[in-house]
Design a protein around this motif. Structure first.
Motif, PDB file in Angstrom:
ATOM      1  N   TYR A  80       0.873  -1.167   0.000  1.00  0.00           N
ATOM      2  CA  TYR A  80       0.000   0.000   0.000  1.00  0.00           C
ATOM      3  C   TYR A  80       0.909   1.214   0.000  1.00  0.00           C
ATOM      4  O   TYR A  80       1.833   1.318   0.781  1.00  0.00           O
ATOM      5  CB  TYR A  80      -0.961   0.015   1.179  1.00  0.00           C
ATOM      6  CG  TYR A  80      -0.429  -0.516   2.474  1.00  0.00           C
ATOM      7  CD1 TYR A  80      -0.421  -1.886   2.729  1.00  0.00           C
ATOM      8  CD2 TYR A  80       0.056   0.336   3.453  1.00  0.00           C
ATOM      9  CE1 TYR A  80       0.056  -2.381   3.912  1.00  0.00           C
ATOM     10  CE2 TYR A  80       0.533  -0.159   4.654  1.00  0.00           C
ATOM     11  CZ  TYR A  80       0.529  -1.513   4.884  1.00  0.00           C
ATOM     12  OH  TYR A  80       1.011  -2.002   6.060  1.00  0.00           O
ATOM     13  N   ILE A  81       0.630   2.107  -0.922  1.00  0.00           N
ATOM     14  CA  ILE A  81       1.598   3.151  -1.236  1.00  0.00           C
ATOM     15  C   ILE A  81       1.009   4.530  -0.981  1.00  0.00           C
ATOM     16  O   ILE A  81      -0.053   4.871  -1.517  1.00  0.00           O
ATOM     17  CB  ILE A  81       2.019   3.060  -2.714  1.00  0.00           C
ATOM     18  CG1 ILE A  81       2.480   1.643  -3.040  1.00  0.00           C
ATOM     19  CG2 ILE A  81       3.120   4.063  -3.024  1.00  0.00           C
ATOM     20  CD1 ILE A  81       2.693   1.411  -4.519  1.00  0.00           C
ATOM     21  N   PRO A  82       1.670   5.352  -0.164  1.00  0.00           N
ATOM     22  CA  PRO A  82       1.236   6.746  -0.045  1.00  0.00           C
ATOM     23  C   PRO A  82       1.507   7.467  -1.355  1.00  0.00           C
ATOM     24  O   PRO A  82       2.470   7.163  -2.054  1.00  0.00           O
ATOM     25  CB  PRO A  82       2.104   7.298   1.096  1.00  0.00           C
ATOM     26  CG  PRO A  82       3.293   6.406   1.143  1.00  0.00           C
ATOM     27  CD  PRO A  82       2.837   5.045   0.674  1.00  0.00           C
ATOM     28  N   ASP A  87       2.013  12.212   2.469  1.00  0.00           N
ATOM     29  CA  ASP A  87       0.584  12.036   2.273  1.00  0.00           C
ATOM     30  C   ASP A  87       0.002  11.133   3.356  1.00  0.00           C
ATOM     31  O   ASP A  87       0.640  10.177   3.785  1.00  0.00           O
ATOM     32  CB  ASP A  87       0.324  11.413   0.901  1.00  0.00           C
ATOM     33  CG  ASP A  87      -1.074  11.708   0.387  1.00  0.00           C
ATOM     34  OD1 ASP A  87      -1.968  11.943   1.218  1.00  0.00           O
ATOM     35  OD2 ASP A  87      -1.259  11.725  -0.837  1.00  0.00           O
ATOM     36  N   ARG A  88      -1.209  11.442   3.772  1.00  0.00           N
ATOM     37  CA  ARG A  88      -1.881  10.636   4.783  1.00  0.00           C
ATOM     38  C   ARG A  88      -2.782   9.568   4.177  1.00  0.00           C
ATOM     39  O   ARG A  88      -3.388   8.792   4.896  1.00  0.00           O
ATOM     40  CB  ARG A  88      -2.718  11.550   5.697  1.00  0.00           C
ATOM     41  CG  ARG A  88      -1.878  12.518   6.502  1.00  0.00           C
ATOM     42  CD  ARG A  88      -2.749  13.356   7.417  1.00  0.00           C
ATOM     43  NE  ARG A  88      -1.949  14.286   8.201  1.00  0.00           N
ATOM     44  CZ  ARG A  88      -2.448  15.138   9.091  1.00  0.00           C
ATOM     45  NH1 ARG A  88      -3.753  15.174   9.298  1.00  0.00           N
ATOM     46  NH2 ARG A  88      -1.657  15.949   9.770  1.00  0.00           N
ATOM     47  N   ILE A  89      -2.878   9.548   2.852  1.00  0.00           N
ATOM     48  CA  ILE A  89      -3.731   8.579   2.169  1.00  0.00           C
ATOM     49  C   ILE A  89      -2.869   7.490   1.539  1.00  0.00           C
ATOM     50  O   ILE A  89      -1.854   7.774   0.911  1.00  0.00           O
ATOM     51  CB  ILE A  89      -4.566   9.259   1.066  1.00  0.00           C
ATOM     52  CG1 ILE A  89      -5.403  10.397   1.659  1.00  0.00           C
ATOM     53  CG2 ILE A  89      -5.461   8.237   0.361  1.00  0.00           C
ATOM     54  CD1 ILE A  89      -6.477   9.956   2.615  1.00  0.00           C
ATOM     55  N   THR A  90      -3.258   6.249   1.716  1.00  0.00           N
ATOM     56  CA  THR A  90      -2.539   5.147   1.093  1.00  0.00           C
ATOM     57  C   THR A  90      -3.464   4.404   0.143  1.00  0.00           C
ATOM     58  O   THR A  90      -4.687   4.404   0.310  1.00  0.00           O
ATOM     59  CB  THR A  90      -2.008   4.145   2.142  1.00  0.00           C
ATOM     60  OG1 THR A  90      -3.112   3.536   2.811  1.00  0.00           O
ATOM     61  CG2 THR A  90      -1.127   4.828   3.149  1.00  0.00           C
ATOM     62  N   ILE A  97      -7.201   4.580   1.838  1.00  0.00           N
ATOM     63  CA  ILE A  97      -7.405   4.505   3.284  1.00  0.00           C
ATOM     64  C   ILE A  97      -6.370   5.392   3.964  1.00  0.00           C
ATOM     65  O   ILE A  97      -5.202   5.399   3.572  1.00  0.00           O
ATOM     66  CB  ILE A  97      -7.255   3.059   3.804  1.00  0.00           C
ATOM     67  CG1 ILE A  97      -8.161   2.104   3.016  1.00  0.00           C
ATOM     68  CG2 ILE A  97      -7.583   2.979   5.279  1.00  0.00           C
ATOM     69  CD1 ILE A  97      -7.975   0.651   3.394  1.00  0.00           C
ATOM     70  N   ARG A  98      -6.785   6.106   4.988  1.00  0.00           N
ATOM     71  CA  ARG A  98      -5.843   6.955   5.704  1.00  0.00           C
ATOM     72  C   ARG A  98      -4.872   6.127   6.545  1.00  0.00           C
ATOM     73  O   ARG A  98      -5.218   5.049   7.041  1.00  0.00           O
ATOM     74  CB  ARG A  98      -6.600   7.951   6.583  1.00  0.00           C
ATOM     75  CG  ARG A  98      -7.132   9.148   5.810  1.00  0.00           C
ATOM     76  CD  ARG A  98      -7.955  10.044   6.679  1.00  0.00           C
ATOM     77  NE  ARG A  98      -9.240   9.430   6.996  1.00  0.00           N
ATOM     78  CZ  ARG A  98     -10.136   9.968   7.818  1.00  0.00           C
ATOM     79  NH1 ARG A  98      -9.870  11.108   8.421  1.00  0.00           N
ATOM     80  NH2 ARG A  98     -11.280   9.364   8.039  1.00  0.00           N
ATOM     81  N   LYS A  99      -3.685   6.647   6.715  1.00  0.00           N
ATOM     82  CA  LYS A  99      -2.632   5.923   7.422  1.00  0.00           C
ATOM     83  C   LYS A  99      -3.008   5.577   8.855  1.00  0.00           C
ATOM     84  O   LYS A  99      -2.518   4.595   9.413  1.00  0.00           O
ATOM     85  CB  LYS A  99      -1.342   6.748   7.432  1.00  0.00           C
ATOM     86  CG  LYS A  99      -0.651   6.863   6.095  1.00  0.00           C
ATOM     87  CD  LYS A  99       0.624   7.680   6.235  1.00  0.00           C
ATOM     88  CE  LYS A  99       1.305   7.881   4.897  1.00  0.00           C
ATOM     89  NZ  LYS A  99       2.520   8.708   5.037  1.00  0.00           N
TER      90      LYS A  99
END
Length: 262
Positions: A80-82, A87-90, A97-99
């Motif tokens: 899963y990659i930011p 960034d807080r989203i992955t 999905i947020r971290k």
């Protein structure tokens, strides 16, 4: 001792393998490191990684591709990659999905899953994945003998204390609410069939995975502190995340449809 490969030379690996579907990138690197006689994942990288999260940066994943020979897109698809390092989203299997919904400081495992198939699954990193939906036992992230957090970077299948191997800790069944939570996450990720007795899919089907993960925490969020600018800081009334999850799922599984339209 592990020797770090400062230039990411592909032929450092004698034994290679492809990623197993559902396997985390960190688990993949650990498996290859053990097979090739290294005791840490750090040998693969020019600079030591300070956190598990760094293994999911695109430049690091490209290094993994160069070292292992595994297809780059396959590696990206199993992680899963930011979108960038701040960034807080992955991107998790196509879901944004947020971290905050992941636990990356340590390694989580289902001992029975690991006993049946010794790979580290990406889904174990989801914070709300407290129980295994298949074996209905607790996911563990600490050694039951010494209490240490299970290391993500050591190329081993046992705790540093040497008294606990990952596939030999079988606890009793988890609370049914946290089991249902994991089953519903499975449903949202892979459309796996849920227990018909819970009917949870019918009641919360309208929620995305991100919204569901928010809901199970937000149901018990209350204003704890009021700042000088009359802004409230919110926190959970439960100190333990599992307690919050148990009570939230109790509400969600009995959610009246009338509230869904509000």
């Amino acid at each position: 001792m592990a020797i770090r490969n400062n230039f990411s030379i592909p032929n450092r690996l004698v034994i290679r393998s492809d990623l197993v579907p559902g396997e985390s990138v960190v688990g993949y690197l650990r498996r290859l490191s053990i097979a090739n006689g290294f005791d840490s994942l750090q040998w693969m990288f020019k600079n030591n990684l300070s956190s598990k999260e760094e293994t999911y940066y695109e430049d690091i994943m490209y290094q993994v591709h160069c070292i292992t020979g595994c297809d780059y897109e396959t590696i990206k698809g199993c992680g899963y990659i930011p979108r960038d390092k701040n960034d807080r989203i992955t991107n998790f299997y196509g879901f944004e999905i947020r971290k905050k919904h992941f636990i990356l400081a340590s390694q989580k495992i289902c001992p029975m899953c690991f006993y049946e198939k010794p790979i580290f699954q990406s889904v174990w990193d989801i914070r709300a994945w407290i129980a295994c939906p298949i074996h209905e036992i607790h996911i563990i992230d600490r050694c039951p003998e010494c209490g240490r957090s299970l290391s993500w970077s050591q190329a081993t299948y046992m705790c540093e204390c040497g008294a606990f191997e990952y596939d030999d800790c079988f606890k009793g069944n988890s609370h049914e609410n946290v089991i249902f939570c994991s089953k519903h996450i499975s449903f949202l990720l892979w459309n796996r069939k849920e227990d018909e007795n819970t009917k949870i899919a019918d009641k919360v089907r309208v929620f995305s995975l991100e919204n569901f993960l928010d809901l199970i925490v937000d149901l018990y969020m209350v204003p704890l502190i009021e700042t000088r600018i009359r802004k409230f800081i919110y926190g959970s009334i439960y100190k333990d995340y599992e307690d919050c999850l148990i009570h939230s799922m109790g509400i969600i599984m009995n959610w009246r449809m009338v509230f869904m339209n509000m």
